[in-house]
Design an enzyme around this catalytic site. Structure first.
Site, PDB file in Angstrom:
ATOM      1  N   GLU A 292      63.069 -42.700  87.759  1.00  0.00           N
ATOM      2  CA  GLU A 292      62.555 -41.334  87.869  1.00  0.00           C
ATOM      3  C   GLU A 292      63.253 -40.653  89.041  1.00  0.00           C
ATOM      4  O   GLU A 292      63.401 -41.241  90.112  1.00  0.00           O
ATOM      5  CB  GLU A 292      61.045 -41.295  88.155  1.00  0.00           C
ATOM      6  CG  GLU A 292      60.126 -41.683  87.048  1.00  0.00           C
ATOM      7  CD  GLU A 292      58.649 -41.525  87.468  1.00  0.00           C
ATOM      8  OE1 GLU A 292      58.386 -40.798  88.455  1.00  0.00           O
ATOM      9  OE2 GLU A 292      57.787 -42.136  86.823  1.00  0.00           O
ATOM     10  N   GLU A 346      53.772 -30.783  82.569  1.00  0.00           N
ATOM     11  CA  GLU A 346      52.587 -31.429  81.987  1.00  0.00           C
ATOM     12  C   GLU A 346      51.335 -30.876  82.672  1.00  0.00           C
ATOM     13  O   GLU A 346      51.057 -31.173  83.831  1.00  0.00           O
ATOM     14  CB  GLU A 346      52.687 -32.944  82.160  1.00  0.00           C
ATOM     15  CG  GLU A 346      53.888 -33.544  81.440  1.00  0.00           C
ATOM     16  CD  GLU A 346      54.100 -35.007  81.765  1.00  0.00           C
ATOM     17  OE1 GLU A 346      53.244 -35.837  81.398  1.00  0.00           O
ATOM     18  OE2 GLU A 346      55.128 -35.327  82.404  1.00  0.00           O
ATOM     19  N   LYS A 349      48.339 -33.175  84.495  1.00  0.00           N
ATOM     20  CA  LYS A 349      48.590 -34.153  85.546  1.00  0.00           C
ATOM     21  C   LYS A 349      47.759 -33.804  86.781  1.00  0.00           C
ATOM     22  O   LYS A 349      47.704 -32.649  87.198  1.00  0.00           O
ATOM     23  CB  LYS A 349      50.077 -34.185  85.920  1.00  0.00           C
ATOM     24  CG  LYS A 349      50.965 -34.774  84.847  1.00  0.00           C
ATOM     25  CD  LYS A 349      52.292 -35.251  85.407  1.00  0.00           C
ATOM     26  CE  LYS A 349      52.110 -36.500  86.225  1.00  0.00           C
ATOM     27  NZ  LYS A 349      53.390 -37.066  86.687  1.00  0.00           N
ATOM     28  N   GLU A 355      53.105 -31.628  90.857  1.00  0.00           N
ATOM     29  CA  GLU A 355      53.019 -32.682  89.845  1.00  0.00           C
ATOM     30  C   GLU A 355      53.059 -32.131  88.431  1.00  0.00           C
ATOM     31  O   GLU A 355      53.479 -32.816  87.501  1.00  0.00           O
ATOM     32  CB  GLU A 355      51.736 -33.497  90.044  1.00  0.00           C
ATOM     33  CG  GLU A 355      51.765 -34.440  91.224  1.00  0.00           C
ATOM     34  CD  GLU A 355      52.779 -35.555  91.023  1.00  0.00           C
ATOM     35  OE1 GLU A 355      52.824 -36.135  89.928  1.00  0.00           O
ATOM     36  OE2 GLU A 355      53.543 -35.835  91.972  1.00  0.00           O
TER      37      GLU A 355
END
Length: 405
Positions: A292, A346, A349, A355
């Site tokens: 990541e 997203e 999250k 985030e």
């Protein structure tokens, strides 16, 4: 057969039957596309001239497009390596025949159970084997994610036995050597990360990492590390140069006082620190892969630098370096394996705003910023009606072909 049927009769010379007219060029072309279209719309087209970089496909959201549409998006981006955090059957089915390689994951909550050989075998039989038989390309199973970041000592103690159990189960299924087993670590696992040559794991993780590295070496599996230079910049923007964190090629960088190697970006310094920590434990044959890395396009007021401009700069510079086959200063001849985080923003999250804003794309397929790579997310109706339309058109066109032959 015709001669036998006419035995005993006077022979009659039959006139030659005129040849059947050839189908028109338009009809041939139409039928060609009728045969090709189902292949295109059902995803049986491999990624051509694929990029070296991979992408993380997270799904902690309630507004993401269907996996079938995402399959089109990723192939239009020329992405051939995708990392999941589970083994979503809908995703694996949607990518059948595309040539895309997957890393699938066993969640932290299931890791302790995987210590049992029967549980490991059952998980593989349910989540992996049917898709491999159907043609899915799965190259790696991650057992847990960032397990040493928290204080769950039971989980930390279980991760290696669970990996060994999954590995043995793969062997029993004849998949040993075809599918690797590993786990992904947070950079928090490092006790020392600068200078890179002094890289060392944290004392708390050492008892687990010594046998863990032995397992990776014996099975030729990679050491996965999640690296985010953004975190270092966010926590100390006055001392961490933004250009150095953003992988800018003209950054002044820093030199390792022990080796003299110069680092013009923080990511490569982090990777080499991990290599040094692994080597300090006696292993030189374990590959480090960045599982990541990314940069948020938006954040809370106390998250400086989280902008679309910086995110685009980071990913574009990363893409240029990876596609050029660039290695780190310590290993210049070995290209760095990288998975960008993440494909989509997203919205579910937890945590700070950053985030939820690491995506290359919004859920509707609009780019969040210029990442240097372009993709196309087809409309929902184009995918959902594809099979019905293809069946209808193919039937009509093929009937027309044979009626004219």
């Amino acid at each position: 057969m015709a001669a036998a049927a006419g035995a005993g009769r006077p022979s009659i010379t039959a006139l030659p039957t005129p040849p059947a007219p050839l189908p028109s060029s338009k009809l041939v072309t139409a039928c060609f596309f009728a045969l090709l279209l189902p292949i295109l719309l059902t995803g049986e087209v491999a990624v051509a001239e694929a990029l070296s970089i991979g992408v993380n496909y997270g799904q902690i959201a309630n507004n993401l497009p269907s996996p079938a549409r995402v399959s089109w998006l990723l192939r239009s981006m020329r992405i051939s390596k995708v990392k999941l955090y589970d083994a979503d059957p809908n995703v694996l089915r949607a990518f059948l025949g595309t040539g895309v390689d997957f890393v699938v994951g066993i969640g932290n909550e299931a890791v302790p159970a995987m210590v049992s050989p029967a549980a490991a075998q059952a998980w593989l039989q349910q989540h992996l084997v049917p898709h491999l038989r159907a043609g899915a390309r799965v190259t790696c199973v991650t057992v847990g994610n960032e397990v040493f970041k928290g204080n769950d000592t039971a989980l930390q103690a279980a991760v290696l036995p669970a990996m060994e159990s999954v590995h043995r189960a793969l062997g029993a299924l004849g998949l040993q050597g075809r599918v690797n087993v590993t786990t992904a670590h947070s950079l928090d696992i490092m006790g020392v990360s600068f200078p890179p040559s002094a890289g060392a794991f944290s004392p708390a993780a050492l008892p687990h990492l010594r046998p863990f590295l032995g397992f990776l070496s014996a099975t030729r599996a990679p050491f996965l590390i999640n690296c985010y230079p953004y975190f270092a910049y966010r926590d100390d923007p006055a001392r961490v140069p933004l250009e150095y964190a953003l992988l800018q090629p003209n950054a002044a960088g820093v030199a390792d006082p022990h080796t003299g190697l110069r680092y013009d970006n923080m990511l490569y310094a982090q990777v080499d620190a991990v290599y040094a920590a692994i080597q300090a434990l006696g292993h030189t044959d374990v590959e480090v892969v960045v599982s990541e890395t990314g940069w948020p396009s938006r954040g809370d007021p106390d998250e400086p630098g989280a902008t679309p401009e910086n995110a685009g700069t980071y990913v574009r510079n990363l893409l240029q370096r990876i596609e050029a086959g660039q290695g780190t200063p310590l290993r210049p001849a070995a290209p760095v394996g990288v998975f960008v985080f993440a494909l989509f923003n997203e919205n579910l999250k937890p945590g700070p705003a950053s985030e939820r804003n690491y995506g290359l794309f919004y859920p509707d397929g609009t780019p969040v910023y210029n990442a240097g790579v372009h993709g196309y997310l087809p409309p929902m109706f184009a995918v959902s009606n594809a099979a019905r339309q293809v069946a209808s058109h193919c039937s009509a066109l093929l009937q027309a072909l044979f009626s004219n032959c």
